[in-house]
Design a protein around this motif. Structure first.
Motif, PDB file in Angstrom:
ATOM      1  N   PRO A  94      -8.373  -0.939   2.152  1.00  0.00           N
ATOM      2  CA  PRO A  94      -7.813  -0.780   0.807  1.00  0.00           C
ATOM      3  C   PRO A  94      -8.410  -1.740  -0.217  1.00  0.00           C
ATOM      4  CG  PRO A  94      -6.242  -1.860   2.274  1.00  0.00           C
ATOM      5  CD  PRO A  94      -7.365  -1.374   3.123  1.00  0.00           C
ATOM      6  N   GLU A  95      -8.775  -2.940   0.208  1.00  0.00           N
ATOM      7  CA  GLU A  95      -9.245  -3.959  -0.727  1.00  0.00           C
ATOM      8  C   GLU A  95     -10.768  -3.928  -0.821  1.00  0.00           C
ATOM      9  OE1 GLU A  95      -7.837  -8.502  -1.726  1.00  0.00           O
ATOM     10  OE2 GLU A  95      -8.069  -7.926   0.359  1.00  0.00           O
ATOM     11  N   CYS A  96     -11.290  -4.112  -2.032  1.00  0.00           N
ATOM     12  CA  CYS A  96     -12.742  -4.159  -2.204  1.00  0.00           C
ATOM     13  C   CYS A  96     -13.076  -5.002  -3.424  1.00  0.00           C
ATOM     14  CB  CYS A  96     -13.327  -2.759  -2.337  1.00  0.00           C
ATOM     15  SG  CYS A  96     -12.830  -1.898  -3.833  1.00  0.00           S
ATOM     16  N   TYR A  97     -14.347  -5.371  -3.546  1.00  0.00           N
ATOM     17  CA  TYR A  97     -14.790  -6.212  -4.663  1.00  0.00           C
ATOM     18  C   TYR A  97     -14.530  -5.548  -6.013  1.00  0.00           C
ATOM     19  CZ  TYR A  97     -17.315  -9.114  -1.267  1.00  0.00           C
ATOM     20  OH  TYR A  97     -17.646  -9.935  -0.216  1.00  0.00           O
ATOM     21  N   LEU A 112      -4.183   4.480  -5.893  1.00  0.00           N
ATOM     22  CA  LEU A 112      -3.337   5.503  -5.295  1.00  0.00           C
ATOM     23  C   LEU A 112      -2.228   4.772  -4.551  1.00  0.00           C
ATOM     24  CD1 LEU A 112      -2.966   8.569  -4.674  1.00  0.00           C
ATOM     25  CD2 LEU A 112      -4.272   8.151  -2.574  1.00  0.00           C
ATOM     26  N   LYS A 113      -1.003   5.173  -4.752  1.00  0.00           N
ATOM     27  CA  LYS A 113       0.137   4.464  -4.179  1.00  0.00           C
ATOM     28  C   LYS A 113       0.001   4.266  -2.673  1.00  0.00           C
ATOM     29  CE  LYS A 113       5.209   4.462  -4.277  1.00  0.00           C
ATOM     30  NZ  LYS A 113       6.412   5.214  -4.741  1.00  0.00           N
ATOM     31  N   ALA A 114      -0.419   5.303  -1.965  1.00  0.00           N
ATOM     32  CA  ALA A 114      -0.550   5.218  -0.506  1.00  0.00           C
ATOM     33  C   ALA A 114      -1.595   4.189  -0.083  1.00  0.00           C
ATOM     34  CB  ALA A 114      -0.893   6.582   0.067  1.00  0.00           C
ATOM     35  N   ASP A 115      -2.592   3.938  -0.936  1.00  0.00           N
ATOM     36  CA  ASP A 115      -3.647   2.980  -0.595  1.00  0.00           C
ATOM     37  C   ASP A 115      -3.147   1.538  -0.565  1.00  0.00           C
ATOM     38  OD1 ASP A 115      -5.431   5.017  -0.388  1.00  0.00           O
ATOM     39  OD2 ASP A 115      -6.434   4.661  -2.310  1.00  0.00           O
ATOM     40  N   LEU A 116      -2.046   1.270  -1.240  1.00  0.00           N
ATOM     41  CA  LEU A 116      -1.533  -0.098  -1.272  1.00  0.00           C
ATOM     42  C   LEU A 116      -1.020  -0.529   0.096  1.00  0.00           C
ATOM     43  CD1 LEU A 116       0.370  -0.092  -4.689  1.00  0.00           C
ATOM     44  CD2 LEU A 116      -1.941  -0.904  -4.201  1.00  0.00           C
ATOM     45  N   ASP A 117      -0.618   0.436   0.906  1.00  0.00           N
ATOM     46  CA  ASP A 117      -0.168   0.136   2.265  1.00  0.00           C
ATOM     47  C   ASP A 117      -1.274   0.448   3.281  1.00  0.00           C
ATOM     48  OD1 ASP A 117       2.378  -0.659   1.457  1.00  0.00           O
ATOM     49  OD2 ASP A 117       3.098   1.410   1.443  1.00  0.00           O
ATOM     50  N   SER A 126      -2.815  -5.199   2.472  1.00  0.00           N
ATOM     51  CA  SER A 126      -3.519  -6.290   1.800  1.00  0.00           C
ATOM     52  C   SER A 126      -3.391  -6.226   0.279  1.00  0.00           C
ATOM     53  CB  SER A 126      -5.010  -6.274   2.186  1.00  0.00           C
ATOM     54  OG  SER A 126      -5.615  -5.054   1.811  1.00  0.00           O
ATOM     55  N   LEU A 127      -2.963  -5.079  -0.242  1.00  0.00           N
ATOM     56  CA  LEU A 127      -2.807  -4.939  -1.692  1.00  0.00           C
ATOM     57  C   LEU A 127      -1.348  -4.920  -2.129  1.00  0.00           C
ATOM     58  CD1 LEU A 127      -5.504  -2.215  -2.502  1.00  0.00           C
ATOM     59  CD2 LEU A 127      -5.688  -4.683  -2.788  1.00  0.00           C
ATOM     60  N   GLN A 128      -0.448  -5.327  -1.246  1.00  0.00           N
ATOM     61  CA  GLN A 128       0.969  -5.221  -1.570  1.00  0.00           C
ATOM     62  C   GLN A 128       1.357  -6.031  -2.800  1.00  0.00           C
ATOM     63  OE1 GLN A 128       3.534  -6.988   1.404  1.00  0.00           O
ATOM     64  NE2 GLN A 128       1.920  -8.353   2.128  1.00  0.00           N
ATOM     65  N   HIS A 129       0.651  -7.156  -3.061  1.00  0.00           N
ATOM     66  CA  HIS A 129       0.980  -7.982  -4.223  1.00  0.00           C
ATOM     67  C   HIS A 129       0.680  -7.258  -5.539  1.00  0.00           C
ATOM     68  CE1 HIS A 129       1.708 -11.318  -1.576  1.00  0.00           C
ATOM     69  NE2 HIS A 129       0.489 -11.246  -1.078  1.00  0.00           N
TER      70      HIS A 129
END
Length: 233
Positions: A94-97, A112-117, A126-129
């Protein structure tokens, strides 16, 4: 590339930027990226939104090669600096530069909401914050164009959102830096502390303890060899 452009001038406010959003990605690393590409293709002809799309079938690390059709790093940063929003679809993780590059350039990430989890990924959550950030989060990529059309009609709010994004990001990065420094500067935990449920501290303590034992063992061997030589002579 960004460091070169950074010194030229302050980045433009959202309301003065050329592109409503940019979509720069490859479709090979995540099936949801392919769905996003189809959504963009459907709206390409009839949407009045000014967008910049560079979508490739396969990811490559040779972005500045003349053999690739992808943007060069200079072109990429110019696009970020001239985009109100930057689409940040998850790839292998999910996380990228791109997320951090966008905010540094004053462009607001779109998730995309699903990508946060992204359950099942090695970097799940990793993107929950970012859930509580001023970034734009859509339930599905089909919501992208209707949502973007509404947002782009309120330039005052766009500028305010851009400013909130920058302030949130600065606070977020300060916290990450402080947490990392606290971890690195903290005294080594005791034996009881290594039984903690913390996923990092036990590993740090164990690795450090093993290195210390190895050094002590090597030191004893050197001293023993030296003592034997002295006896022989």
């Amino acid at each position: 590339s960004f460091q070169r452009f950074q010194g030229e001038a302050d980045f433009a406010p959202a309301s003065d930027r050329k592109f409503a959003f940019n979509a720069i990605f490859s479709t090979s690393t995540n099936k949801n990226r392919a769905n996003l590409a189809k959504t963009i293709a459907r709206h390409a002809a009839d949407s009045p939104l000014p967008v910049l799309t560079v979508i490739s079938n396969k990811w490559t690390s040779y972005v500045n090669s003349p053999k690739t059709t992808q943007l060069s790093t200079d072109e990429y940063m110019k696009v970020l600096l001239d985009s109100v929003f930057t689409l940040a679809p998850a790839g292998g993780n999910p996380e990228c530069y791109r997320i951090f590059e966008a905010v540094e350039a004053g462009s607001i990430p779109v998730f995309l909401k699903a990508d946060l989890d992204m359950e099942g990924s090695r970097c799940a959550h990793s993107l929950q914050h970012w859930r509580n950030s001023p970034a734009l989060i859509v339930d599905m990529w089909d919501d992208l164009y209707p949502t973007m059309t509404v947002l782009m009609n309120n330039t005052t709010e766009l500028d305010a959102r851009q400013e909130r994004m920058g302030m949130w990001y600065e606070k977020y990065m300060r916290k990450i830096t402080a947490d990392f420094e606290d971890l690195m500067l903290a005294p080594l935990p005791t034996a009881d502390a290594t039984k903690s449920k913390d996923p990092i501290l036990p590993k740090v303590a164990t690795a450090t303890g093993d290195k210390r034992k190895k050094k002590e063992k090597m030191k004893r061997r050197r001293e023993e060899r030296k003592r034997r030589k002295e006896i022989q002579h």
